[in-house]
Design an enzyme around this catalytic site. Structure first.
Site, mmCIF file in Angstrom:
data_model
loop_
_atom_site.group_PDB
_atom_site.id
_atom_site.type_symbol
_atom_site.label_atom_id
_atom_site.label_comp_id
_atom_site.label_asym_id
_atom_site.label_seq_id
_atom_site.Cartn_x
_atom_site.Cartn_y
_atom_site.Cartn_z
ATOM 1 N N SER A 101 0.754 -1.045 -0.131
ATOM 2 C CA SER A 101 -0.191 0.015 -0.109
ATOM 3 C C SER A 101 0.882 1.237 0.002
ATOM 4 O O SER A 101 0.162 2.552 -0.245
ATOM 5 C CB SER A 101 -1.047 0.066 1.201
ATOM 6 O OG SER A 101 -2.015 -0.955 0.863
ATOM 7 N N LYS B 220 0.162 3.577 -2.745
ATOM 8 C CA LYS B 220 -0.610 4.694 -2.831
ATOM 9 C C LYS B 220 -0.289 5.956 -2.749
ATOM 10 O O LYS B 220 -0.931 7.043 -2.889
ATOM 11 C CB LYS B 220 -1.780 4.355 -1.765
ATOM 12 C CG LYS B 220 -2.527 3.120 -1.834
ATOM 13 C CD LYS B 220 -3.208 2.303 -0.759
ATOM 14 C CE LYS B 220 -3.996 1.228 -1.261
ATOM 15 N NZ LYS B 220 -4.448 0.202 0.040
ATOM 16 N N SER C 266 -6.277 3.391 3.840
ATOM 17 C CA SER C 266 -5.597 2.620 2.941
ATOM 18 C C SER C 266 -6.636 1.575 2.185
ATOM 19 O O SER C 266 -6.237 0.520 1.832
ATOM 20 C CB SER C 266 -4.571 1.584 3.602
ATOM 21 O OG SER C 266 -3.705 1.012 2.840
ATOM 22 N N LYS D 3 2.488 6.804 4.719
ATOM 23 C CA LYS D 3 1.868 5.396 4.426
ATOM 24 C C LYS D 3 2.627 4.178 5.031
ATOM 25 O O LYS D 3 3.499 3.980 4.629
ATOM 26 C CB LYS D 3 1.621 5.434 2.945
ATOM 27 C CG LYS D 3 0.652 4.672 2.436
ATOM 28 C CD LYS D 3 -0.797 5.047 2.930
ATOM 29 C CE LYS D 3 -1.692 4.072 2.700
ATOM 30 N NZ LYS D 3 -1.579 2.824 3.817
#
Length: 390
Positions: free
Chosen positions: A56, A59, A121, A232
């Site tokens: 993730s 992202k 997320s 993140k």
């Protein structure tokens, strides 16, 4: 031709304590990287250019593309995108990983989708945003890769908008993730502040009772490290547990990346330990104030023969334990610099070398605008060039 001007470190730093060796640090993370954005100093690098699945953490690129469009006026935060049935079908349920709990045919604003991506997320939120912006996820991914090229990410490629495993099509490196984080923080400070430090976000309702669903931000630094404000996490079986994070203390911002850790709790402990080591074991001292002139550069075919080189922001140097002896400072630029030159245009670099760190490279910009020379000045310069006097 690349002129290099060596400057006296003593002229910039009033005091220079004894030299200190780089402080030791060990981590079980297979990949780790730590950089001080205030100076550009790399404080730690363990296999930083290894190509690896980002999970993730990919992202961040989806969000950066959206931030860039918002800044340019191409995307509004109140713009509504509808959740297509096909997208909902693919990205809901336990097999779809992290989710924002979007509903089929639901209309969701860009603002809420960004919160769903950064804080929760949400894999579903990424795809809805991508399809809403570009028509298809594939078209949006092309924008992600164009942004990667623009940022100079040499070991990164994106195959989808959310980092879902795709048999190696999507990969990044720790150094590239840090560069991506730096661009997000420095180019979009207001949007970064608005979205990346939310402790939780509420969206969707439970089946049956219809209770609101509130999910916490998984950022392991938030609430644990002073000044932590992003970025993140990522986790898949393929990638392990990873995190790209940042915190600022006393005006000094660090960006860290770890990847390949074995558990959720290990990611928390290692992330906190890593960035706190960066703040404790290293010292940053000021070099130049924003707007301070350090040198002049020669100008070619301009209405002035030189231009001042100034700091675009406060610049600093980082070294371990307060020791800065043996520091060398130089100004490097490709010159003479051809006119026209805009005021504030980056045209040179300030390079700081210390015994304990790789070179710390910081930008220098033009103090004033320099226009192109008039006809007679260009003719005179051409004549001097012909006779070997230019």
């Amino acid at each position: 031709m690349k002129p290099i001007l060596f400057l006296s470190a003593a002229a910039i730093l009033v005091a220079a304590p004894v030299t200190a060796a780089a402080p030791p640090f060990e981590t079980p993370a297979p990949v780790a990287y730590l950089v001080d954005l205030s100076s550009g100093a790399v404080l730690y690098a363990k296999d930083p250019d290894r190509r690896m699945p980002p999970a993730s953490m990919a992202k961040m690129m989806t969000v950066l593309v959206a931030f860039d469009m918002i800044k340019k006026g191409e995307l509004k935060l109140d713009k509504q995108f509808q959740v297509r049935p096909e997208t909902w079908q693919k990205w809901h349920g336990p097999a779809a990983g992290s989710t924002m709990f979007l509903s089929v045919n639901e209309n969701v604003s860009v603002d809420n989708l960004l919160k769903g991506i950064v804080t929760l997320s949400g894999n579903d939120a990424c795809v809805v945003l991508a399809e809403g912006i570009a028509g298809t996820e594939e078209a949006f991914v092309a924008r992600m890769n164009a942004m990667a090229a623009k940022l100079g990410l040499k070991n990164s490629h994106f195959g989808n908008s959310n980092g879902w495993p795709d048999e190696g099509v999507t990969y990044v490196s720790a150094r590239d993730l840090a560069t991506l984080a730096k661009a997000t923080i420095e180019e979009h400070p207001d949007l970064y502040k608005k979205y990346y430090s939310l402790p939780s976000f509420t969206w969707g309702k439970t089946l049956g009772s219809g209770t609101d669903i509130t999910q916490a931000n998984r950022d392991p630094l938030l609430g644990r490290v002073q000044g932590a404000d992003g970025l993140k996490t990522g986790h898949t079986d393929e990638a392990g547990y990873g995190f790209t994070g940042s915190a600022i203390q006393n005006g000094r911002r660090l960006v860290m990346v770890v990847s390949g850790l074995s558990s959720f709790n290990q990611r928390i402990s290692e992330s906190v330990r890593f960035i706190e080591w960066g703040f404790r074991a290293w010292t940053t001292k000021p070099l130049l104030k924003a707007g301070q002139k350090i040198e002049t550069a020669e100008v070619q075919l301009g209405d002035a023969s030189t231009v001042g080189l100034v700091a675009p922001r406060d610049l600093a140097v980082t070294f371990p334990g307060g020791g800065a002896e043996g520091m060398k400072v130089k100004v490097v630029y490709n010159g003479p610099i051809k006119a026209p030159i805009a005021k504030g245009q980056e045209i040179a670099s300030l390079v700081v070398e210390t015994p304990s760190t790789p070179p710390q490279v910081m930008p220098l910009v033009a103090e004033n605008a320099v226009g192109e020379a008039g006809f007679f000045r260009r003719a005179w310069a051409g004549l001097l060039s012909l006779v070997g006097l230019a």
